[in-house]
Motif scaffolding. Sequence first.
Motif, PDB file in Angstrom:
ATOM      1  N   GLY A 130      -2.572  13.522   5.928  1.00 19.58           N
ATOM      2  CA  GLY A 130      -1.404  12.632   6.687  1.00 19.58           C
ATOM      3  C   GLY A 130      -1.939  12.444   8.061  1.00 19.58           C
ATOM      4  O   GLY A 130      -2.324  13.149   8.865  1.00 19.58           O
ATOM      5  N   HIS A 131      -1.847  11.064   8.390  1.00 22.81           N
ATOM      6  CA  HIS A 131      -2.211  10.611   9.939  1.00 22.81           C
ATOM      7  C   HIS A 131      -0.701   9.862  10.620  1.00 22.81           C
ATOM      8  O   HIS A 131      -0.414   8.859   9.892  1.00 22.81           O
ATOM      9  N   ILE A 132      -0.447  10.432  11.289  1.00 23.10           N
ATOM     10  CA  ILE A 132       0.877   9.870  12.126  1.00 23.10           C
ATOM     11  C   ILE A 132       0.462   8.950  13.293  1.00 23.10           C
ATOM     12  O   ILE A 132      -0.304   9.143  14.069  1.00 23.10           O
ATOM     13  N   GLU A 133       0.996   7.868  13.198  1.00 24.01           N
ATOM     14  CA  GLU A 133       0.792   6.981  14.468  1.00 24.01           C
ATOM     15  C   GLU A 133       2.187   6.267  14.944  1.00 24.01           C
ATOM     16  O   GLU A 133       3.117   6.193  13.973  1.00 24.01           O
ATOM     17  N   ASP A 134       2.028   5.736  16.168  1.00 22.29           N
ATOM     18  CA  ASP A 134       3.038   4.803  16.579  1.00 22.29           C
ATOM     19  C   ASP A 134       4.649   5.120  16.424  1.00 22.29           C
ATOM     20  O   ASP A 134       5.426   4.681  15.962  1.00 22.29           O
ATOM     21  N   VAL A 135       4.583   6.553  17.156  1.00 24.38           N
ATOM     22  CA  VAL A 135       5.926   7.190  16.980  1.00 24.38           C
ATOM     23  C   VAL A 135       6.730   6.625  18.239  1.00 24.38           C
ATOM     24  O   VAL A 135       6.354   6.651  19.309  1.00 24.38           O
ATOM     25  N   VAL A 136       7.900   6.023  17.993  1.00 26.05           N
ATOM     26  CA  VAL A 136       8.430   5.387  19.058  1.00 26.05           C
ATOM     27  C   VAL A 136      10.292   5.465  18.747  1.00 26.05           C
ATOM     28  O   VAL A 136      10.354   5.134  17.734  1.00 26.05           O
ATOM     29  N   VAL A 137      10.850   5.577  20.066  1.00 27.51           N
ATOM     30  CA  VAL A 137      12.404   5.429  19.716  1.00 27.51           C
ATOM     31  C   VAL A 137      12.647   4.568  20.987  1.00 27.51           C
ATOM     32  O   VAL A 137      12.251   4.651  22.055  1.00 27.51           O
ATOM     33  N   ASN A 138      13.301   3.508  20.782  1.00 26.61           N
ATOM     34  CA  ASN A 138      14.054   2.592  21.911  1.00 26.61           C
ATOM     35  C   ASN A 138      14.679   3.476  22.871  1.00 26.61           C
ATOM     36  O   ASN A 138      15.205   4.279  22.785  1.00 26.61           O
ATOM     37  N   LYS A 139      14.100   3.229  24.226  1.00 24.49           N
ATOM     38  CA  LYS A 139      14.640   4.192  25.251  1.00 24.49           C
ATOM     39  C   LYS A 139      15.994   4.105  25.463  1.00 24.49           C
ATOM     40  O   LYS A 139      16.462   5.117  26.089  1.00 24.49           O
ATOM     41  N   ASN A 151       0.845  -1.360   0.137  1.00 21.65           N
ATOM     42  CA  ASN A 151       0.059   0.072  -0.125  1.00 21.65           C
ATOM     43  C   ASN A 151       0.986   1.331  -0.017  1.00 21.65           C
ATOM     44  O   ASN A 151       1.650   1.652   0.996  1.00 21.65           O
ATOM     45  N   PRO A 152       1.001   1.984  -1.076  1.00 19.52           N
ATOM     46  CA  PRO A 152       1.688   3.245  -1.156  1.00 19.52           C
ATOM     47  C   PRO A 152       1.614   4.334  -0.231  1.00 19.52           C
ATOM     48  O   PRO A 152       2.316   5.256  -0.227  1.00 19.52           O
ATOM     49  N   ASP A 153       0.154   4.190   0.430  1.00 19.59           N
ATOM     50  CA  ASP A 153      -0.364   5.191   1.269  1.00 19.59           C
ATOM     51  C   ASP A 153      -0.081   4.979   2.827  1.00 19.59           C
ATOM     52  O   ASP A 153      -0.473   5.497   3.515  1.00 19.59           O
ATOM     53  N   HIS A 154       0.772   3.648   2.872  1.00 15.18           N
ATOM     54  CA  HIS A 154       0.961   3.268   4.487  1.00 15.18           C
ATOM     55  C   HIS A 154       2.420   3.323   4.615  1.00 15.18           C
ATOM     56  O   HIS A 154       3.102   2.385   3.871  1.00 15.18           O
ATOM     57  N   ILE A 155       3.133   4.105   4.943  1.00 18.90           N
ATOM     58  CA  ILE A 155       4.376   4.434   5.083  1.00 18.90           C
ATOM     59  C   ILE A 155       4.888   4.256   6.442  1.00 18.90           C
ATOM     60  O   ILE A 155       4.601   5.004   7.479  1.00 18.90           O
ATOM     61  N   ILE A 156       6.046   3.408   6.708  1.00 19.11           N
ATOM     62  CA  ILE A 156       6.602   3.132   7.955  1.00 19.11           C
ATOM     63  C   ILE A 156       8.094   3.561   7.651  1.00 19.11           C
ATOM     64  O   ILE A 156       8.865   3.160   7.144  1.00 19.11           O
ATOM     65  N   ALA A 157       8.323   4.663   8.618  1.00 25.09           N
ATOM     66  CA  ALA A 157       9.765   5.120   8.551  1.00 25.09           C
ATOM     67  C   ALA A 157      10.514   4.592   9.740  1.00 25.09           C
ATOM     68  O   ALA A 157       9.993   4.195  10.912  1.00 25.09           O
ATOM     69  N   VAL A 158      11.738   4.272   9.510  1.00 24.23           N
ATOM     70  CA  VAL A 158      12.648   3.935  10.883  1.00 24.23           C
ATOM     71  C   VAL A 158      13.875   4.510  10.840  1.00 24.23           C
ATOM     72  O   VAL A 158      14.251   5.539   9.916  1.00 24.23           O
ATOM     73  N   ALA A 159      14.417   4.533  11.943  1.00 24.72           N
ATOM     74  CA  ALA A 159      15.684   4.981  12.237  1.00 24.72           C
ATOM     75  C   ALA A 159      16.841   3.988  12.319  1.00 24.72           C
ATOM     76  O   ALA A 159      16.408   3.212  13.284  1.00 24.72           O
ATOM     77  N   GLU A 160      17.598   3.993  11.559  1.00 26.26           N
ATOM     78  CA  GLU A 160      18.731   2.956  11.716  1.00 26.26           C
ATOM     79  C   GLU A 160      20.120   3.245  12.293  1.00 26.26           C
ATOM     80  O   GLU A 160      20.445   4.428  11.624  1.00 26.26           O
ATOM     81  N   LEU A 161      20.649   2.900  13.196  1.00 29.11           N
ATOM     82  CA  LEU A 161      21.732   3.349  13.929  1.00 29.11           C
ATOM     83  C   LEU A 161      22.681   2.238  14.098  1.00 29.11           C
ATOM     84  O   LEU A 161      22.244   1.396  14.822  1.00 29.11           O
ATOM     85  N   ASP A 162      23.775   2.279  13.539  1.00 27.57           N
ATOM     86  CA  ASP A 162      24.823   1.085  13.566  1.00 27.57           C
ATOM     87  C   ASP A 162      24.409  -0.202  13.400  1.00 27.57           C
ATOM     88  O   ASP A 162      24.420  -1.201  13.884  1.00 27.57           O
ATOM     89  N   GLY A 163      23.593  -0.046  12.268  1.00 28.72           N
ATOM     90  CA  GLY A 163      22.905  -1.275  11.602  1.00 28.72           C
ATOM     91  C   GLY A 163      21.884  -1.815  12.362  1.00 28.72           C
ATOM     92  O   GLY A 163      21.231  -2.868  12.052  1.00 28.72           O
ATOM     93  N   LYS A 164      21.134  -1.198  13.332  1.00 32.40           N
ATOM     94  CA  LYS A 164      19.987  -1.673  14.163  1.00 32.40           C
ATOM     95  C   LYS A 164      18.970  -0.665  14.090  1.00 32.40           C
ATOM     96  O   LYS A 164      19.195   0.596  14.109  1.00 32.40           O
ATOM     97  N   ILE A 165      17.736  -1.249  13.988  1.00 34.95           N
ATOM     98  CA  ILE A 165      16.390  -0.302  14.122  1.00 34.95           C
ATOM     99  C   ILE A 165      16.178   0.376  15.602  1.00 34.95           C
ATOM    100  O   ILE A 165      15.964  -0.388  16.395  1.00 34.95           O
ATOM    101  N   VAL A 166      16.204   1.569  15.659  1.00 36.30           N
ATOM    102  CA  VAL A 166      16.055   1.950  17.037  1.00 36.30           C
ATOM    103  C   VAL A 166      15.026   3.122  17.163  1.00 36.30           C
ATOM    104  O   VAL A 166      14.628   3.530  18.354  1.00 36.30           O
ATOM    105  N   GLY A 167      14.195   3.403  16.069  1.00 35.88           N
ATOM    106  CA  GLY A 167      13.004   4.029  16.050  1.00 35.88           C
ATOM    107  C   GLY A 167      12.158   3.992  14.979  1.00 35.88           C
ATOM    108  O   GLY A 167      12.603   3.579  13.955  1.00 35.88           O
ATOM    109  N   THR A 168      10.923   4.390  15.069  1.00 39.56           N
ATOM    110  CA  THR A 168       9.783   4.180  13.920  1.00 39.56           C
ATOM    111  C   THR A 168       8.672   5.146  13.975  1.00 39.56           C
ATOM    112  O   THR A 168       8.362   5.529  15.279  1.00 39.56           O
TER     113      THR A 168
END
Length: 145
Positions: free
Chosen positions: A80-89, A46-63
């Motif tokens: 645009g609707h934003i959901e599930d904003v999270v960064v690894n503690k 679905n091109p209207d469902h975008i999940i963005a991630v933050a990769e740091l040192d080869g590992k996903i740490v936020g999305t």
Amino acid sequence: MSQPIIRELRKEDILNGFLTTLDALRKASDIRTDKAMKIFEKINSNPDHIIAVAELDGKIVGTTTLLIEQKFIHDGGVVGHIEDVVVNKDYHGQKIGEKIMKYVLEIAKNRGCYKTILDCTDDVKPFYEKLGFKEIANELRFDHV
């Protein structure tokens, strides 16, 4: 200190920190791998469902997730609707959440959204207000369970 790479979710990210990062919102890392991959395929189609991630040192740490909604109002405008904003503690305080948010807001702008909205709790409101969000309305919720 390394800088995070902000990009869209890839299949290999699912088991490389993505689900563990979501655990800060609600337990996700215990999902079966085959089910997680099916969910990824559905979302990715679905091109209207975008999940963005933050990769740091080869590992996903936020999305975060951006959903694009087509409207009849505003002459067929999109929201645009934003959901599930999270960064690894373990990575808080490195502006990763801000970078992910700016990334998805840019996508929303480029996709022609006339506004981007999200719901949040009072304790994180200052974070979003710092990014330019304004409080407009109240959120109400109906649980189907």
